[in-house]
Every structure is written in C-alpha cells, then in structure tokens.
Scaffold this active site. Sequence first.
Site, PDB file in Angstrom:
ATOM      1  N   GLU A 178       0.832  -1.213   0.000  1.00 32.44           N
ATOM      2  CA  GLU A 178       0.000   0.000   0.000  1.00 32.44           C
ATOM      3  C   GLU A 178       0.860   1.254   0.000  1.00 32.44           C
ATOM      4  O   GLU A 178       0.484   2.273  -0.608  1.00 32.44           O
ATOM      5  CB  GLU A 178      -0.952  -0.007   1.200  1.00 32.44           C
ATOM      6  CG  GLU A 178      -1.872  -1.217   1.272  1.00 32.44           C
ATOM      7  CD  GLU A 178      -2.672  -1.452   0.002  1.00 32.44           C
ATOM      8  OE1 GLU A 178      -3.044  -0.472  -0.666  1.00 32.44           O
ATOM      9  OE2 GLU A 178      -2.925  -2.623  -0.325  1.00 32.44           O
ATOM     10  N   HIS A 227       1.850   2.363  -3.417  1.00 33.60           N
ATOM     11  CA  HIS A 227       0.786   3.066  -4.135  1.00 33.60           C
ATOM     12  C   HIS A 227       0.828   4.584  -3.923  1.00 33.60           C
ATOM     13  O   HIS A 227       0.268   5.333  -4.729  1.00 33.60           O
ATOM     14  CB  HIS A 227      -0.579   2.574  -3.666  1.00 33.60           C
ATOM     15  CG  HIS A 227      -1.047   1.313  -4.306  1.00 33.60           C
ATOM     16  ND1 HIS A 227      -1.119   1.154  -5.667  1.00 33.60           N
ATOM     17  CD2 HIS A 227      -1.506   0.155  -3.770  1.00 33.60           C
ATOM     18  CE1 HIS A 227      -1.598  -0.055  -5.937  1.00 33.60           C
ATOM     19  NE2 HIS A 227      -1.841  -0.684  -4.809  1.00 33.60           N
TER      20      HIS A 227
END
Length: 864
Positions: free
Chosen positions: A290, A293
């Site tokens: 994550e 990202h």
Amino acid sequence: MPALHRTEAQARARLLDVHRYDIHLDLTQGEGTFGSRTVIHFRSHEAGDTFVEITPATLHTVTLDGRPLDPAALDGNRLPLALTAGDHELCLDATMRYSRTGEGMHRFTDPEDGRVYVYTQCGPSDAPRVFAAFDQPDLKAVFDLSVTAPEDWTVLANGITEHLGNGHWKAAPTPPLPTYLVALAAGPWHSVRTEHAGLPFGIHCRRSLAPHLDPDADEILDLTRRCYDRYHQIFDEPYPFDSYDQAFVPEFNWGAMENPGLVTFRDEFIYRSAVTATERQTRGMVIAHEMAHMWFGDLVTFRWWDDIWLNESFAEYMGYQVLAEATSFDGTWTDFALTRKGWGYDADQRPSTHPVAPAPDDVPDTAAAMLNFDGISYAKGASALRQLVHWMGEKDFLAGINDHFARHRFANATLADFIDSLARATDRDVHTWAERWLRTTGVDTLTPVIGDTEDGGWTLHIDHTGSPDGTRPHRLTVGLYDQHPADPGRLVPRKPLTWDLPSPKLSTPPPLSTAVERGDPHAQGGAPTGHPATPGRRPALLLLNDQDLTYAKVRLDAASWDTALAALSGLPDALTRAVVWNAARDMVRDGELAPTAYLDAARAHLPHETDLALVQGVLTFARTQIADRYLPPSERGTALATLTALTRDILRRTEGPAHGTSTGLRLTAVRAFIDSATTPEALRDWLDGGSVPGGPDLDPELRWRILARLATLGALTPDTIDAELARDPSATGEQGAARCRAALPDPAAKQAAWHALFTTDNDAALSNHLFTATAQGFWQPEQDDLLRDYVPRYFAEAPALATHRGPALADAAGRYAFPTTHITTTTLRLGETCLADGNPPPALRRKLIDQLDDLRRALTVRGA
C-alpha cells in the site's frame, strides 16, 4: 445504476477541468443515513451537456452557479447538467445511505461493546454513494473535507484532521486526487501515534481490538518506517502527502486500500490469536504494497481502468521486494511463489483471462474494471515486472520509474507513458517486451529435453509453448543439482546456467560448457536445437526457472522428477523447493501427475520442511484442492488420513525443547490436523482440555476452527455454538458462530443458513463478512446427500441476489456460496444454463465463468 462508460469519461474529460470539492458530511443523523453536502468548483471548456454522479437516499437541493436545478431530474445516479463555457459552482445537498457491503460509507456496530464505526471505500465507482462527484480517475481535484460526528469520535481523512469542538472536524485540503481515493474513517478509534521524517504517523483500530494492537504496535510502526525509508532511497520523488495513517477497519472487502495519507486495512490484520511468522510477513507485505501506491497510483494515476495493472502489479512487486530489502522478512519471494504465483497461473488459464494490460476497448466501463482486480493484475503483473527487472537490470528499471514520477506527478498516465519512461532509461527494446508480455494472454510452459552423447556428455533443449508463436521472452536460471555422495537425500548445486528464450541471433552459438564458465547470458535458446554437450555426467536434477525469476509453468524430465521425489526436502534453498512444488501442483492441475503422487510427495517431505510458507502452501493445496476436489469421494477419506498422519509427524517433530523455535510449524500442523480430521474424538479432547498436548493452548481462532470441523462432522450442538459465542462475543466470534451453524448437517440448519444467505430483505440481509462466513460453512463435502437439492437452487437464486445487493455481494456469492463441493456434470450443466439464461450481473458472471472452468478441470483430473 448505469456503469460509467469509457467513451463517456473521455468526453467529460475533454469538456471539464475540476478544481476543488468542498464536502461536508454529517454522521449524526442516525443508524441508516448520513448527510452529504458537496460543492464542486470546475470549469467547462465550452458549452455542452454532461452529468454529475450521486447515489442518494434523498436528493434535497441542487444549485448550479446559484440557480436551482430540479432534484427530480436525477436519473439513476446521474444528474444531467447543461453548461456554458467558463467557471462553475455546483452545490448538492443529499441524505445518503450507509452500507453493509463494504461499498461507499460502510457502518459497523461492534457486537463486543456496541461502539459504532464508519469508513469509506470509494473505488472504482462508489464515491457517489458518499458525495456528488465527476467520478472518473482522470478528473483529479483538491478535496476540502469537513465532518460533523458524535463528540467521542475521532475523524481520520486523507489530510491531517483538526477537531474544532462540538463534534466538528476539518481535514487539511489534499493535493489533486482522483475521486476513488477520497477516504474517511470515523469512530471511537484506539490510536497509537508517532512521528517519522517530520510527518505524523498513526495506526488505528476498534477499541475492542486495542489489547491486540498494542503488543504489535512497535512491529507495525517499525515496518512502516523501514519501508518508508527504503522507498525514499529508491524513489527521487519524496512522499507526497502530509501524514501517514493506517486504519484497520471492520468488514473490509479487500486486504487494504491505498487511500493517500489514510490507508485502510481489513482488521483481521490485528491478530486476536496466534499466527505464524509467514502471516506476519504477509501483513508486512501489505503494508509495503500500500505504501508503494503512494507513488504509483496516488501521485501518478492511470487515466482509465484498463491500466489498473500499473497500480497493482507495481505495488505487488515493490511490496515483496522492499519488505525483503528493508526488514528481517527475507523469505518474501518464497511466499509469493507459493501463495500468489498460483493465483496468477490459475486465472491466466481460464476463459476469463485477459492481458496484464488489456486494450482500452476491453474495459469499456467501470463494471468491467471491477473484474480485473484479479490474479493477472496482481500476481502475473508482478511476475512480469520481476522478469523485466531481471532482464533490463534494476538500476535502469528504477531510473525509468523515477522518470515516470517526475513527468506525471499529480497527473494521469498510461501504459504508453510508462513504457516510454522505461525506454528513456535503457537501450533494451522495452516496447517489444511490453507487447509480448503485457498485451498477450496465457501461461507459457517450459519443458526440458535432455539427451546423452556418445562421449558421456549431455545436451539440453527447452521446449517453449504457450504464448503466441512462442515469442514471449524469458530470461531464466537453470538449476543443476547432484546428489551428495554421502547422503543421497541431500542435493548439491552446481553453477547454474542463465538462459534466454527465444535465443538471441548468434552466428556461432557458444558451447554450453563454455557458457557456464563465462556466465554467458545467452547460453541457450529454445527448441528445436541445443548446444554441444557439457563434459561429465548429467545432473541428477535439472530445474528450469530456478529462483522463480520468470512467469511460466515448468516441467521436470523423468530423471529429475525421480530425484525430486527422493530428495525434494534436500534442496538447499527454499525458493528452489517452491519452484519444484509449483511444478508438481501445475502437473496435477493439468492431469499429468496423479493427485495421490502429490500427496505421497507431501507425506515424504513436509515433515522435514523448515520453510513455513512451503508447509502452509502445500498443505492448503493438498487439503482444499486434492482431497476436496481432485480425488473422487471414494478416495477422500484416505487422503484426509494421509494429511492427518503427516501433521502428526510434524507435531512429533516439534515437541519438547524444539517447540520454542518451531511454533509456526506446530501451529500450521495443528490447523491442518483440525481441518482434515475425519473423527471427532481428538478434537473433543483438545477442546475439553483447552490445549493441544504439548501446546499450543487453544486461542479463539483454534477453538472456532475445531468447532467448525465438529459441526461438519455432526458432533456439535447449537447450544455449544451459543455457549462459545457467549465466551467470544466479538465480530470474529459472530462470524465463527455463523460458519458453525451453517455447517451443521441438519436440514433445518441448512434451510436457515440458506434463507440468511439469499434473502433480499434489506433489514434481514447479512453484512458482507457474515455472508462470507455463512457461505463458507454451508457447502461441505461430507454432506453431499443433504446438500444436493441446493445445487439447482443456487443457480436459480444467485442472479437475483447479486442484482439486488450489488457487486461486492455478487462477488462473494460467486466466490463462497458456489457449490464447489459438488464436482458433477449436473453442476456444470446447471451453471452453463445460468450463464446462458439467468442474466447474472457482471461480477457474478465473472465468478461463475471461473468456478465452472475450475469445475471442468476437476472433472478432467478425476477422469485422468
């Protein structure tokens, strides 16, 4: 609600520039709804018609530049707008519905203490369930959010939030974001906060999970800091947001979501019970995934959903790589090989396969986009990137990535932009590489063909099939192993070969022996020709794709397979062993290896295996696929007996003084023993004693696991389930109880579970996680006779349920409620009829296509 079509998005992007959203959400209006006021500041390049999306319970008022518009003009989720050229201000006041499916604004009441939590999940098309929006990824804007919440709540958002008093909160304006990344999480959170690199960092969970978060807080924050620092070492662009919060939220549909500054995770990652080191590694990988990202997806965003792989493949690759580089978790790629690679291979062999980077026309709308969050966009794409790094070199790869960030920061980019940035950093032909890897479908199969020569040497050819014309290039390592002269159960590596497929055009191919000595990167091409033999005897084991650096199914020649059967656990490297186990798995699925041969290999080698990811992966495949699907019912009992004997061997191995250093192996064996038990006696003894002899003690996860197996075996009463729920009145306890009740082999229990699953009464409908738990308990191989009449009912009722409850529940209905235990041609025929005549919505249709293909494969394996 109509899905947004790509051509509509393109037209709207040409017409509009969206500057800022001012959003106010009122979370004090009751259990069912919340207030949403949105003011959108935007510019229209010319006069024209368009629309804004909103999905309200009630749309109260709309004004455009101060002029009232008729709320009754709302058509589905679209409000038409007739615009003049110039700047505009659109204001919409609405009452919105909370969700129980993990879409839009999800509301959850903790059964343990009655506290309420809400959070958003806006992508790819659910932002209009929270606020009015021009909902497409290439209309980025600044978001200015304020919230009214109960006074004892904390509000988290993409930017730093400030409590203004009396339940009023204000979030710092964001940099330009797409609508699908707007995030809010509100409730009486338990928070652990710190600071790193001048930024506030925080982790948050429900109050009832505080006793479980706090012991792990240092580990989670340390992993977060290490990954953050590593990304700053390899990326030139600094972290682009003002804070880094990680909220572990209830009933989350996915593993996590990369909202800038506020990453949301499923709160199962806050462990209430004992877990293995590999499971902790998985949590670490998700944290690293994550965070990747924040650059790839959040800083630079795809233009349309055909390029979702640019987000997910990149984050998947970086998650495993950065975790290995920055933390003590050094077995990430072994875990990837066992738990993710097969996901990609399986998806890529189904009729629903698609290229890693599909053509724009293949993702015509947002409904189609949802279907591509799969093993291809994640696992195959990450494998392709790993192969790309191996092929072009990490230095050039990272230079291309940094060029991409610099050229498109806070903007949108496409596959062509990404490949162009890579091409600027290398003299390799990445455009052709991308066409052959990212625009094609299917899995290549690489098969060694080994020959002997008259002078005692040997030759090697590689048969390369699968990709169009065999042109997908592979740079792979060929492992060569000999049996140890004093211990045939151990394998000793020779210097490996590096191999390019297809072969480069060389005027005079070098001898294989010379290539080995020089480490020549072009040692050997594919079939039909090989190179002159090496001196000396052939290796006992030759392994294509050693170290798992490319994406392809590999086969073993007969002599190598015999060696592997005798000495697989004697291979010195876990990733090498993973490649062999994956080869065996693929051979079973392709009908080339008997399922019982896989079980025999597991029985022989897993008791000696030290890598947790390998033990977990092999046991899972053996239990859920071989025992439950690939073997006929008449052989299932023998398979389960083999697995229980195997796990007893592991338990004996980890007893006594060794227990302290083998807790993960022991826990894995205990779980597999429970799941494979065919009689209740040992499980009852463990439950009554509160522990497994020699450890571990039974924590809530193990207790519910035992109860679920006892329920399946008909050795549990509803009163026992109720008593356990009283002992563990948590959300996971509720799910455990639902799973157990649905597993009871009682007609009334099955009918009650079925009604709970398939009701379309909104007040009675199960939440997403309770639906999943109930469906997981319902279908059991031991109960075929009892469940047979439910098979046609599934295909008759699932389309209506999926249509009524939306994509998330449609996906769950296809994934978990499908009758996977009924491996029959009747099930196949009913499913095909449902696809043809039942009008399932897209999310369910995709799952049915996949499930039916897996069913055909299982029937083929049984037939073979």
